[in-house]
Design an enzyme around this catalytic site. Structure first.
Site, PDB file in Angstrom:
ATOM      1  N   THR A   4       0.834  -1.216   0.000  1.00  0.00           N
ATOM      2  CA  THR A   4       0.000   0.000   0.000  1.00  0.00           C
ATOM      3  C   THR A   4       0.868   1.267   0.000  1.00  0.00           C
ATOM      4  O   THR A   4       0.517   2.258  -0.625  1.00  0.00           O
ATOM      5  CB  THR A   4      -0.976   0.034   1.210  1.00  0.00           C
ATOM      6  OG1 THR A   4      -0.244  -0.246   2.394  1.00  0.00           O
ATOM      7  CG2 THR A   4      -2.103  -0.973   1.049  1.00  0.00           C
ATOM      8  N   PRO A  27      -3.566  -0.171  -3.837  1.00  0.00           N
ATOM      9  CA  PRO A  27      -4.549  -0.346  -2.757  1.00  0.00           C
ATOM     10  C   PRO A  27      -4.711  -1.815  -2.377  1.00  0.00           C
ATOM     11  O   PRO A  27      -4.521  -2.699  -3.214  1.00  0.00           O
ATOM     12  CB  PRO A  27      -5.864   0.180  -3.360  1.00  0.00           C
ATOM     13  CG  PRO A  27      -5.573   0.627  -4.731  1.00  0.00           C
ATOM     14  CD  PRO A  27      -4.169   0.272  -5.090  1.00  0.00           C
ATOM     15  N   ASP A  28      -5.044  -2.071  -1.103  1.00  0.00           N
ATOM     16  CA  ASP A  28      -5.355  -3.452  -0.722  1.00  0.00           C
ATOM     17  C   ASP A  28      -6.802  -3.743  -1.102  1.00  0.00           C
ATOM     18  O   ASP A  28      -7.459  -2.937  -1.786  1.00  0.00           O
ATOM     19  CB  ASP A  28      -5.046  -3.703   0.770  1.00  0.00           C
ATOM     20  CG  ASP A  28      -5.868  -2.842   1.704  1.00  0.00           C
ATOM     21  OD1 ASP A  28      -6.920  -2.330   1.283  1.00  0.00           O
ATOM     22  OD2 ASP A  28      -5.471  -2.677   2.864  1.00  0.00           O
ATOM     23  N   PHE A  29      -7.312  -4.901  -0.685  1.00  0.00           N
ATOM     24  CA  PHE A  29      -8.678  -5.268  -1.046  1.00  0.00           C
ATOM     25  C   PHE A  29      -9.683  -4.942   0.051  1.00  0.00           C
ATOM     26  O   PHE A  29     -10.773  -4.474  -0.210  1.00  0.00           O
ATOM     27  CB  PHE A  29      -8.762  -6.783  -1.335  1.00  0.00           C
ATOM     28  CG  PHE A  29      -8.296  -7.166  -2.719  1.00  0.00           C
ATOM     29  CD1 PHE A  29      -7.861  -6.214  -3.628  1.00  0.00           C
ATOM     30  CD2 PHE A  29      -8.315  -8.508  -3.112  1.00  0.00           C
ATOM     31  CE1 PHE A  29      -7.436  -6.573  -4.897  1.00  0.00           C
ATOM     32  CE2 PHE A  29      -7.893  -8.873  -4.381  1.00  0.00           C
ATOM     33  CZ  PHE A  29      -7.449  -7.911  -5.267  1.00  0.00           C
ATOM     34  N   ARG A  30      -9.289  -5.264   1.306  1.00  0.00           N
ATOM     35  CA  ARG A  30     -10.331  -5.312   2.340  1.00  0.00           C
ATOM     36  C   ARG A  30     -10.306  -4.203   3.387  1.00  0.00           C
ATOM     37  O   ARG A  30     -11.159  -4.203   4.265  1.00  0.00           O
ATOM     38  CB  ARG A  30     -10.284  -6.668   3.064  1.00  0.00           C
ATOM     39  CG  ARG A  30     -10.761  -7.773   2.180  1.00  0.00           C
ATOM     40  CD  ARG A  30     -10.774  -9.121   2.835  1.00  0.00           C
ATOM     41  NE  ARG A  30     -11.142 -10.125   1.852  1.00  0.00           N
ATOM     42  CZ  ARG A  30     -10.309 -10.631   0.940  1.00  0.00           C
ATOM     43  NH1 ARG A  30      -9.035 -10.251   0.918  1.00  0.00           N
ATOM     44  NH2 ARG A  30     -10.733 -11.500   0.058  1.00  0.00           N
ATOM     45  N   GLN A  39       1.220 -13.218  -0.775  1.00  0.00           N
ATOM     46  CA  GLN A  39      -0.037 -13.382  -1.505  1.00  0.00           C
ATOM     47  C   GLN A  39      -0.123 -12.335  -2.610  1.00  0.00           C
ATOM     48  O   GLN A  39      -1.060 -12.330  -3.394  1.00  0.00           O
ATOM     49  CB  GLN A  39      -1.212 -13.201  -0.544  1.00  0.00           C
ATOM     50  CG  GLN A  39      -1.243 -14.223   0.587  1.00  0.00           C
ATOM     51  CD  GLN A  39      -2.187 -13.793   1.699  1.00  0.00           C
ATOM     52  OE1 GLN A  39      -3.376 -14.054   1.646  1.00  0.00           O
ATOM     53  NE2 GLN A  39      -1.657 -13.119   2.707  1.00  0.00           N
ATOM     54  N   ASN A  40       0.864 -11.439  -2.653  1.00  0.00           N
ATOM     55  CA  ASN A  40       0.823 -10.358  -3.638  1.00  0.00           C
ATOM     56  C   ASN A  40       1.240 -10.847  -5.022  1.00  0.00           C
ATOM     57  O   ASN A  40       1.980 -11.818  -5.162  1.00  0.00           O
ATOM     58  CB  ASN A  40       1.721  -9.199  -3.202  1.00  0.00           C
ATOM     59  CG  ASN A  40       1.137  -8.483  -2.002  1.00  0.00           C
ATOM     60  OD1 ASN A  40      -0.005  -8.723  -1.647  1.00  0.00           O
ATOM     61  ND2 ASN A  40       1.922  -7.623  -1.386  1.00  0.00           N
ATOM     62  N   ILE A  41       0.771 -10.110  -6.007  1.00  0.00           N
ATOM     63  CA  ILE A  41       1.003 -10.506  -7.406  1.00  0.00           C
ATOM     64  C   ILE A  41       1.742  -9.392  -8.151  1.00  0.00           C
ATOM     65  O   ILE A  41       1.731  -9.351  -9.369  1.00  0.00           O
ATOM     66  CB  ILE A  41      -0.355 -10.813  -8.083  1.00  0.00           C
ATOM     67  CG1 ILE A  41      -1.334  -9.624  -7.919  1.00  0.00           C
ATOM     68  CG2 ILE A  41      -0.981 -12.063  -7.482  1.00  0.00           C
ATOM     69  CD1 ILE A  41      -2.659  -9.808  -8.652  1.00  0.00           C
ATOM     70  N   ASP A  42       2.350  -8.455  -7.392  1.00  0.00           N
ATOM     71  CA  ASP A  42       2.875  -7.237  -8.003  1.00  0.00           C
ATOM     72  C   ASP A  42       4.372  -7.257  -8.302  1.00  0.00           C
ATOM     73  O   ASP A  42       4.905  -6.297  -8.870  1.00  0.00           O
ATOM     74  CB  ASP A  42       2.548  -6.026  -7.100  1.00  0.00           C
ATOM     75  CG  ASP A  42       3.055  -6.195  -5.670  1.00  0.00           C
ATOM     76  OD1 ASP A  42       4.082  -6.869  -5.457  1.00  0.00           O
ATOM     77  OD2 ASP A  42       2.420  -5.641  -4.753  1.00  0.00           O
ATOM     78  N   HIS A  78       0.000 -16.618  -5.032  1.00  0.00           N
ATOM     79  CA  HIS A  78      -1.108 -16.346  -5.948  1.00  0.00           C
ATOM     80  C   HIS A  78      -0.639 -15.913  -7.337  1.00  0.00           C
ATOM     81  O   HIS A  78      -1.403 -15.341  -8.101  1.00  0.00           O
ATOM     82  CB  HIS A  78      -2.030 -15.274  -5.334  1.00  0.00           C
ATOM     83  CG  HIS A  78      -2.722 -15.749  -4.102  1.00  0.00           C
ATOM     84  ND1 HIS A  78      -3.296 -14.909  -3.177  1.00  0.00           N
ATOM     85  CD2 HIS A  78      -2.942 -17.001  -3.627  1.00  0.00           C
ATOM     86  CE1 HIS A  78      -3.830 -15.626  -2.192  1.00  0.00           C
ATOM     87  NE2 HIS A  78      -3.617 -16.893  -2.446  1.00  0.00           N
TER      88      HIS A  78
END
Ligand code: NAD
Length: 237
Positions: A30, A35-38, A101-104, A119
């Site tokens: 972040t 941005p995160d999701f939740r 868990q990040n995909i960036d 992920h």
């Protein structure tokens, strides 16, 4: 004051360990501007989760890609102090692996070598028909559904969508690092996405640290909980 004690305790634990594993999520990036999701300003505050499901990808690929390109790919972002700090711990042979868990791709951009991307990654894409591999440019440059130049098949990101399974090999490797870890630092994740969150159950030590702005379902099990930003917790501000 209480927090200062906890933050000093964290730095002491890091100082005394040579087998640290970091398990992270969207909150790690972040500060880089993704941005995160939740959390309250996260992606899911304005968009429903099913837009990232395999069913939606298969039934509405054009709309899926419109959403995906706008919200999941950030080609210009740079690693933050947190990514660089974790990379430094690895160079000092203190940190053994990052399980994310990040995909960036930001950990690798910061120089981290052992990164298990549970992920997947937006930078890895493949043709669903012939398997030809593609980088992220093909997704960004396609006006519509990205198609394979060789066989015309649909190109799919190697990113785990809802309803899809994680790769067994990655899970096994992550479990091994977690089981052998002396200090397990979990940061920037709501710990509600399974099976990823369940991997914490494999930790056998007595130094489980949770750093997250919001509370998580695992707070009770942790030996140290810091409800602060990662930058503050690691005293990088
Ligand atoms: P999440 O959105 O469910 O939770 C993120 C958590 O991080 C929140 O609880 C929030 O309070 C906390 N947080 C935000 N900024 C923080 C900071 N600076 N310091 C400490 N805590 C902070 O994310 P999740 O648990 O990782 O699960 C969501 C899924 O979404 C994952 O599968 C991940 O692949 C994906 N995702 C990835 C990215 C990315 O690659 N950068 C971004 C968004 C979502």
């Amino acid at each position: 004051m209480v927090l200062e004690v906890e933050m000093s305790e964290l730095l002491r634990m890091i100082e005394n360990s040579n087998n640290i594993v970091f398990f992270g999520g969207a909150g790690v990036s972040t500060e880089s501007g993704i941005p995160d999701f939740r959390s309250s300003k996260g992606l899911y505050s304005k968009s429903p989760e099913y837009l990232l499901s395999r069913t939606y990808f298969d039934s509405n690929p054009k709309e899926f890609y419109e959403f995906y390109k706008k919200n999941l790919i950030y080609p210009d972002v740079k690693p933050s102090k947190i990514h660089y700090y974790l990379s430094k711990l690895e160079k000092e042979s203190k940190l053994k692996a990052i399980i994310t868990q990040n995909i960036d791709g930001l950990h690798q951009m910061a120089g981290s070598k052992k990164v298990i991307e549970l992920h997947g990654s937006v930078y890895k894409n493949y043709c669903m028909k012939c398997g030809k591999k593609y980088d992220v440019e093909i997704i960004l440059c396609s006006k519509d559904i990205p198609r394979c130049s060789k066989c015309g098949g649909i190109i799919k990101p190697k990113v785990t969508l809802y309803e899809e399974s994680l790769e067994n090999q990655k899970i096994e490797e992550a479990i091994k690092f977690i089981e052998e870890a002396d200090l397990l630092i979990v940061g920037g994740t709501s710990l509600v996405v399974y099976p990823a969150a369940g991997l914490l159950e494999y930790y056998r030590g007595d130094k489980l640290v949770l750093i997250n702005k919001d509370k998580t379902p695992y707070d009770r099990k942790a030996n140290l909980v810091i409800n602060q930003s990662l930058e503050e917790a690691f005293q990088l501000k």
